[in-house]
Scaffold this motif. Structure first.
Motif, PDB file in Angstrom:
ATOM      1  N   LYS A 121       8.167   2.248   5.521  1.00  0.00           N
ATOM      2  CA  LYS A 121       7.399   1.708   6.817  1.00  0.00           C
ATOM      3  C   LYS A 121       5.685   1.834   7.005  1.00  0.00           C
ATOM      4  O   LYS A 121       5.121   1.264   7.829  1.00  0.00           O
ATOM      5  CB  LYS A 121       7.866   1.828   8.083  1.00  0.00           C
ATOM      6  CG  LYS A 121       9.495   1.534   8.354  1.00  0.00           C
ATOM      7  CD  LYS A 121      10.079   1.878   9.570  1.00  0.00           C
ATOM      8  CE  LYS A 121      11.614   1.161   9.561  1.00  0.00           C
ATOM      9  NZ  LYS A 121      12.173   1.388  10.938  1.00  0.00           N
ATOM     10  N   GLU A 122       5.448   2.988   6.265  1.00  0.00           N
ATOM     11  CA  GLU A 122       4.006   3.451   6.572  1.00  0.00           C
ATOM     12  C   GLU A 122       3.347   3.938   5.337  1.00  0.00           C
ATOM     13  O   GLU A 122       4.084   4.783   4.533  1.00  0.00           O
ATOM     14  CB  GLU A 122       3.901   4.646   7.529  1.00  0.00           C
ATOM     15  CG  GLU A 122       2.525   5.015   8.005  1.00  0.00           C
ATOM     16  CD  GLU A 122       2.370   6.063   8.987  1.00  0.00           C
ATOM     17  OE1 GLU A 122       1.493   6.544   9.415  1.00  0.00           O
ATOM     18  OE2 GLU A 122       3.717   6.573   9.286  1.00  0.00           O
ATOM     19  N   PHE A 123       2.559   3.426   4.690  1.00  0.00           N
ATOM     20  CA  PHE A 123       2.054   3.714   3.463  1.00  0.00           C
ATOM     21  C   PHE A 123       0.354   3.090   3.493  1.00  0.00           C
ATOM     22  O   PHE A 123      -0.090   2.465   4.234  1.00  0.00           O
ATOM     23  CB  PHE A 123       2.868   3.293   2.468  1.00  0.00           C
ATOM     24  CG  PHE A 123       2.902   1.773   2.265  1.00  0.00           C
ATOM     25  CD1 PHE A 123       2.018   0.874   1.409  1.00  0.00           C
ATOM     26  CD2 PHE A 123       3.550   1.021   3.019  1.00  0.00           C
ATOM     27  CE1 PHE A 123       1.861  -0.394   1.257  1.00  0.00           C
ATOM     28  CE2 PHE A 123       3.540  -0.538   2.981  1.00  0.00           C
ATOM     29  CZ  PHE A 123       2.938  -1.180   2.125  1.00  0.00           C
ATOM     30  N   VAL A 124      -0.230   3.721   2.401  1.00  0.00           N
ATOM     31  CA  VAL A 124      -1.843   3.143   1.884  1.00  0.00           C
ATOM     32  C   VAL A 124      -1.471   2.348   0.773  1.00  0.00           C
ATOM     33  O   VAL A 124      -0.989   2.917  -0.174  1.00  0.00           O
ATOM     34  CB  VAL A 124      -2.602   4.283   2.111  1.00  0.00           C
ATOM     35  CG1 VAL A 124      -4.064   3.354   1.724  1.00  0.00           C
ATOM     36  CG2 VAL A 124      -2.674   4.979   3.131  1.00  0.00           C
ATOM     37  N   LEU A 125      -2.026   1.008   0.921  1.00  0.00           N
ATOM     38  CA  LEU A 125      -2.048   0.378  -0.659  1.00  0.00           C
ATOM     39  C   LEU A 125      -3.504   0.604  -1.081  1.00  0.00           C
ATOM     40  O   LEU A 125      -4.481   0.129  -0.473  1.00  0.00           O
ATOM     41  CB  LEU A 125      -2.106  -1.329  -0.247  1.00  0.00           C
ATOM     42  CG  LEU A 125      -2.372  -2.188  -1.456  1.00  0.00           C
ATOM     43  CD1 LEU A 125      -1.036  -2.009  -2.265  1.00  0.00           C
ATOM     44  CD2 LEU A 125      -2.587  -3.599  -0.906  1.00  0.00           C
ATOM     45  N   VAL A 126      -3.525   1.326  -2.129  1.00  0.00           N
ATOM     46  CA  VAL A 126      -4.976   1.795  -2.561  1.00  0.00           C
ATOM     47  C   VAL A 126      -5.456   0.992  -3.695  1.00  0.00           C
ATOM     48  O   VAL A 126      -4.699   0.391  -4.522  1.00  0.00           O
ATOM     49  CB  VAL A 126      -4.977   3.399  -3.003  1.00  0.00           C
ATOM     50  CG1 VAL A 126      -4.594   4.253  -1.959  1.00  0.00           C
ATOM     51  CG2 VAL A 126      -3.845   3.482  -4.115  1.00  0.00           C
TER      52      VAL A 126
END
Length: 445
Positions: A40-45
Motif C-alpha cells: 500500500k505504500e512505496f516509492v516508484l523510483v
C-alpha cells in the motif's frame, strides 16, 4: 529515507512537481523491498515523466522533454514527487528503470459478458447478414456461454490489465434469453476483480427493446446497480424509432441512469434517430452529459459541413460519441468531434466472440490505429492521440505543453512502458512493463 523524511525534504515547485537540492545515495538492489499486489505504500523510483514540449524555430513541436522522478505512493494516491537523484529509501521500492510512466488506459466500450476468450482458438461462427440474423444466432449460443461467463469475464479482465487497462465500461446483455443472468455473472466477476478493474455497466438490450419485448427486464436491471440504459437500432431492429427511443430514455429518467445506445444504422435511418435523441436530451436536463451514442455509423456518412453542424448540436446538449474506430469503408469524423468539443470516447468492443475474432483488448493499439487512420504522424499529434486510450483527454501535457499529470493528490493509476515519450508509445505500442490501479500492482513482467 522514510516517509516523513521524504515529505519533509520536498517542496512544492512549478507545475506541481516537488524538487529538492539534497544529493541522494544510490538505491541498493540487495536492500530493496519488493512491491507486490498487497503493498500500500512505496516509492516508484526512476520514473520517466514528460515535462514539456521542445519547439523548432517555427514554433512547431519537434520533441518531448522528459526527466526522471521518484513518486511517493500511499493508499492509492500520489502523495509527492521529486527529481530522481539516486535516493535510498527504507520502504518498498518499485524501480521503473528510466522507463516512461503514463496514465492508465480506459476501455469505454467492451463486451466481456459473452466472450469466447479462454477457449481454444476458433474463428467466429458463420455469421448472419443482418443484426436480426445475429440475434437469432445469439439466442442459440447464449445458454452455453452463460455457464462459464463469470470465469471468462475474469480472464478477460486479466488480459485487459496486461494491456494497461484499469477501467472498462462493460456492455451486458439484458434480453429474454439471458434474463438477468448475464448481468449477475458479470457483477460477480467485477466484484471478484474489484481491486484490478474499475467499471461501469450498461444494461444492453442486444435483441432490441421492442423486438424482444425487453422493457420489463430492463427496468429490473435498472434496479440492480447498472450505470447506463442501452438501446439498439430503433428503426432497423425495433421497427419504431420514436417508441424505441422513448422507452429507452424513460427508463433512464425513471431510475436516474445515463444512456448508451448501440446505433449501427446508416444515414438513411440513423440520422433521424440522432436528431430525435438531440431533441429529447435538450428537453430533459437530467440526460445532458449522461447520454452517449456508441458506434453512430450515420455520423461517418455525412458531408463535412453536415457533420460539423451536427457535432455542434451534440456538444451543445452534452451527447457524447463512443467509437471503436472502424477501418475499411467507414471512417468516423473523429477530428471533427474534437474540433467541435464533442465528448469522444473509444473502446475495443470485444476480444473474441461471435461478432469478431480480431479484438486485442489493447487501448494503446486503438490509439495507434486512430493516428494511422487520420494521419497523426508528427510528435505533437501522436502525443495528442494518447487521449484515445485514456478517455477524458487525459495526457501528461496539455496542448500548450503544460505538465498536468502526474500531480500530488491524483490517483496512483498508471502504466510503465519502454518508450521515450507518449508519441513513441502510441506509434510503437510497447509492452506494458507494469500496471498500477489505485496504487495496486495489477500486472508486471
Amino acid at each position: 529515507m522514510n516517509r516523513k523524511e521524504f515529505l519533509h525534504l520536498t517542496t512544492a515547485g512549478a507545475g506541481g512537481f516537488f524538487i529538492s537540492g539534497t544529493k541522494w545515495a544510490n538505491v541498493k538492489d540487495d536492500e530493496v523491498k519488493t512491491v507486490t499486489a498487497d503493498t500500500k505504500e512505496f516509492v516508484l523510483v526512476n520514473a520517466r515523466l514528460e515535462e514539456g514540449f521542445i519547439y523548432n524555430d517555427n514554433g512547431q513541436v519537434k520533441a518531448t522533454q522528459t526527466g526522471l522522478y521518484d513518486l511517493y505512493i500511499n493508499e492509492g494516491k500520489i502523495v509527492a514527487l521529486k527529481p530522481a537523484l539516486g535516493a535510498t529509501y527504507d520502504g518498498a521500492i518499485f524501480d521503473a528503470k528510466g522507463k516512461l510512466v503514463l496514465p492508465g488506459l480506459r476501455d469505454m466500450h467492451i463486451h466481456i459478458d459473452k466472450t469466447f476468450y479462454g477457449e481454444s482458438w476458433h474463428a467466429e461462427p458463420i455469421r448472419g447478414k443482418t443484426v436480426k440474423d445475429m440475434i437469432d444466432l445469439e439466442r442459440r449460443i447464449l445458454p452455453d456461454l452463460l455457464l462459464h461467463s463469470t470465469a471468462k469475464a475474469e480472464q478477460a479482465i486479466e488480459l485487459m490489465n496486461q494491456k494497461g487497462t484499469y477501467f472498462a465500461r462493460c456492455q451486458t446483455n439484458i434480453e429474454p434469453t439471458s434474463g438477468l443472468k448475464s448481468l449477475e455473472n458479470l457483477q460477480k466477476a467485477l466484484a471478484n476483480k474489484k481491486d484490478f478493474m474499475q467499471a461501469e455497466i450498461v444494461a444492453f438490450p442486444q435483441h432490441g427493446i421492442l423486438y424482444s419485448d425487453s422493457e420489463g427486464i430492463l427496468r429490473e436491471a435498472a434496479q440492480m446497480g447498472v450505470d447506463y440504459i442501452g438501446g439498439l437500432d430503433p428503426t432497423t431492429v425495433d421497427g419504431d424509432m420514436k417508441k424505441s427511443l422513448d422507452v429507452m430514455f424513460q427508463i433512464a429518467l425513471d431510475y436516474n441512469k445515463g444512456v448508451d445506445i448501440h446505433l449501427h444504422e446508416g444515414k438513411a435511418t440513423g440520422l433521424a434517430a440522432i436528431e430525435y435523441m438531440i431533441a429529447t436530451v435538450r428537453a430533459n436536463k437530467p440526460l445532458q452529459g449522461k447520454t452517449f451514442i456508441s458506434h453512430g455509423f450515420a455520423l461517418g456518412q455525412l458531408e463535412t459541413k453536415d457533420a460539423e453542424a451536427l457535432s455542434d448540436q451534440l456538444a451543445e446538449v452534452g451527447i457524447g460519441v463512443i467509437s471503436t474506430v472502424p477501418i475499411g469503408k467507414l471512417n468516423m469524423p473523429i477530428p471533427t468531434f474534437y474540433k467541435h468539443n464533442v465528448s469522444l470516447m473509444t473502446g475495443t468492443d470485444s476480444i473474441i466472440d461471435h461478432w469478431s475474432p480480431f479484438g486485442s483488448c489493447d487501448m494503446l493499439e486503438k490509439a495507434k490505429l486512430t493516428a494511422e487512420l487520420y494521419g497523426w504522424r508528427d510528435e505533437f499529434t501522436l502525443s495528442r492521440a494518447l487521449q484515445i486510450a485514456t478517455k477524458d483527454q487525459l495526457t501528461p501535457l496539455t496542448a500548450e505543453g503544460k505538465q498536468v499529470w502526474p500531480l500530488p493528490g491524483q490517483e496512483a493509476t498508471f502504466i510503465v512502458v519502454d518508450a521515450s515519450c507518449s508519441a513513441e508509445a502510441v506509434a510503437r505500442t510497447p509492452k506494458r512493463e507494469a500496471v498500477f490501479n489505485r496504487g495496486k500492482l495489477v500486472h508486471s513482467v
